[in-house]
Structures are given as structure tokens and as C-alpha cells.
Design an enzyme around this catalytic site. Structure first.
Site, mmCIF file in Angstrom:
data_model
loop_
_atom_site.group_PDB
_atom_site.id
_atom_site.type_symbol
_atom_site.label_atom_id
_atom_site.label_comp_id
_atom_site.label_asym_id
_atom_site.label_seq_id
_atom_site.Cartn_x
_atom_site.Cartn_y
_atom_site.Cartn_z
ATOM 1 N N TYR A 53 0.835 -1.133 0.105
ATOM 2 C CA TYR A 53 0.108 0.054 0.054
ATOM 3 C C TYR A 53 0.724 1.285 0.077
ATOM 4 C CZ TYR A 53 -3.856 -3.031 1.289
ATOM 5 O OH TYR A 53 -4.750 -3.877 1.567
ATOM 6 N N ARG A 256 -17.900 9.081 5.061
ATOM 7 C CA ARG A 256 -18.245 7.685 4.667
ATOM 8 C C ARG A 256 -17.896 7.117 5.921
ATOM 9 N NH1 ARG A 256 -22.051 7.360 1.045
ATOM 10 N NH2 ARG A 256 -21.308 8.106 -1.039
#
Length: 293
Positions: A53, A256
Site C-alpha cells: 500500500y 463515509r
């Protein structure tokens, strides 16, 4: 077969929350700061990252201040990382995990997984994939013994990969992190993990980057969302939790974070669960580990 050491599994069962902040493809320091700040405020205590990542160093820079801001300590949060396919094999694994520790600026990592059953630069059908998997897991066992990591496991392992591992390892893998959503329930693998005492963790609960729109448009899930006066995404996450799977929703939008967190409050009925089960299309949205020998 002798009984495997269950310390890793016990640690995960005791310490790992069921909802984590996924950070796949999120490298922006400002976005990670804002989303994790909001997550800590709401009660999240679990962050999922990985060597591939390329955000471990960013997390290492921002977490000390965020922990201090929310009156948290290192022991209050759970961190998962994963060994990149390029770092599999004897010597490489330990070196890569030590680098992850350095970048995260932490004395230990709660859970380290083998990210993929294959090794970089080897074809998926190359016999040495199994060799490097075994070497990598053995080094994770040693690192756990040294206290560098608290628990170990795997990601994207199919049943055949797990069967081989369980014949070779000393420490029972605590987790198998795999793609799982109503259009790809992965039921056989999940049931195998449960039988062996391996926690099944779901990623891509919304279907993955290129498939999410199809899943969010599913009529059955939308109907259930309307009943609960929430979003389709929340129902998808609640479905994973209802199976007993931990989930790792990722987002770059602060708003979110709270929406994802609300999934733990949604209780799906038996009828709703059956309705969702009926829509499995065996549509895999992410890469396919079954091709790796």
C-alpha cells in the site's frame, strides 16, 4: 497431526475489533489524517495496511499525534500489515517486517499476514511458490517469538494453500483475509477456515473498485436498505458482520467513516439474510489466488 500453537488466534480473538479502517490505495497524508481522526473519534481502533500500500511511513508520521489527540496509547489500537509478494522468502520476510516496524514507528505490529500465496517474478504455476510461502511463514513465526509481531496469518489463501500450511507450521494462522461480498460469498473457504479455527476476514465488502457499482445496484440489497432506512453500502457491511466476519471498509471521504461504522447497529433478519444469500453470482471482483500452486 500435532496440535498447533493457538497463541496468534487467541490474541486476535481477544484484541482485534470487528470493523477496521482499510487503507488500500490511500497514500495522501491529509486524507489519512482526516479519516483516521474521524475514525478514532467515532470509536474505531483498528487500521489495516500493507507493505504494497506504500503508506506505512505516512501512518508512522500521523499516528502519534492522532493517538495523543484522542487520549489513546499504542496498546489501544490494533494494526495489521502484510508481507508483499516481492518480500517473500528466507531473509527477505524478516527484513521487510523490520522495515515496516521502522516506518510505522512502532515496537510491534499486532497482526502480519502473507499478502498473497504467490511470489513476485514467479509464474503462478511455479513450484517454488510453495517453498517461498513456507519460508515466509516460518520467519513470521520466529518474529512472533521475538515479540516483533503479536499474531500472524495469511491473505488470499485458498483451501489447498491452507492445507499445505497447516501441515508445515507450528503456529495456527489467526486470520485468512479474503474477498467476500454477497455476489462472491466464498462460502466453502469461509466454512473451512471456521472449522480449522482460522478467523475469516472480508475485504472488498462492497465488491471491489471495478465492481462496486454492480453490487450497489442489486435490487435485493437496495430493498433491504430501504427497510432499514440506510444505504446499500451499510447493508453490505452489516451482512459481513452478521456472518461473523470482520470487515475493512476503506474510504477517502470523512463522511463515509461514520456511515461504515453504523453497520454494526444494523441487525438483519433471517429472511433478509436468506434473500441476500440467494443473489450469489460467484462474481469475483479482485485477483484470483486459485491459479497459484
Amino acid at each position: 497431526m500435532p496440535k498447533l500453537d493457538s497463541r496468534a488466534a487467541d490474541y486476535v480473538k481477544e484484541r482485534m475489533p470487528m470493523i477496521g479502517v482499510g487503507t488500500y490505495q490511500v497514500r495522501s497524508e491529509s486524507i489519512l489524517t482526516d479519516t483516521i481522526d474521524e475514525a478514532f473519534k467515532l470509536g474505531y481502533r483498528f487500521i489495516d495496511t500493507a507493505q504494497i500500500y506504500r503508506n506505512e511511513a505516512v501512518l508512522g508520521r500521523i499516528l502519534p499525534d492522532l493517538l495523543d489527540k484522542h487520549s489513546l496509547t499504542r496498546e489501544d489500537i490494533f494494526i495489521t500489515s502484510k508481507v508483499s509478494p516481492v518480500n517473500q522468502g528466507k531473509g527477505k520476510t524478516s527484513k521487510s517486517v523490520l522495515k515496516s516496524l521502522e516506518e510505522l514507528k512502532m515496537p510491534y505490529i499486532d497482526l502480519v499476514l502473507i499478502h498473497w500465496p504467490g511470489t513476485s517474478r514467479l509464474k503462478s504455476n511455479h513450484k517454488d511458490n510453495a517453498k517461498f510461502r513456507a519460508e515466509t511463514y516460518a520467519e513470521l513465526e520466529d518474529l512472533m517469538g521475538q515479540g516483533k509481531i503479536r499474531s500472524i496469518g495469511v491473505s488470499n489463501y485458498e483451501i489447498n494453500h491452507l492445507e499445505t500450511l497447516l501441515e508445515q507450521c507450528r503456529i495456527l494462522p489467526a486470520v485468512n483475509q479474503c474477498e467476500c461480498h454477497p455476489h462472491f460469498r466464498n462460502t466453502q473457504l469461509a466454512e473451512y477456515c471456521k472449522k480449522k479455527g482460522i478467523h475469516f476476514q472480508a475485504y472488498s465488502s462492497l465488491g471491489g473498485p471495478d465492481y462496486v457499482a454492480d453490487l450497489l445496484k442489486d435490487e435485493a440489497i437496495n430493498k433491504i436498505a430501504k427497510t432499514h432506512k440506510t444505504t446499500t453500502a451499510v447493508i453490505l457491511l452489516a451482512w459481513g458482520l452478521a456472518q461473523g466476519y470482520s470487515i475493512l471498509p476503506r474510504t477517502e471521504k470523512v463522511k463515509r467513516i461514520g456511515e461504515n461504522w453504523s453497520a454494526k447497529e444494523v441487525k438483519l433478519s433471517e429472511e433478509e439474510m436468506k434473500s441476500i444469500e440467494s443473489i450469489d453470482k460467484s462474481n469475483k471482483a479482485c485477483w484470483d489466488p486459485s491459479v497459484v500452486v
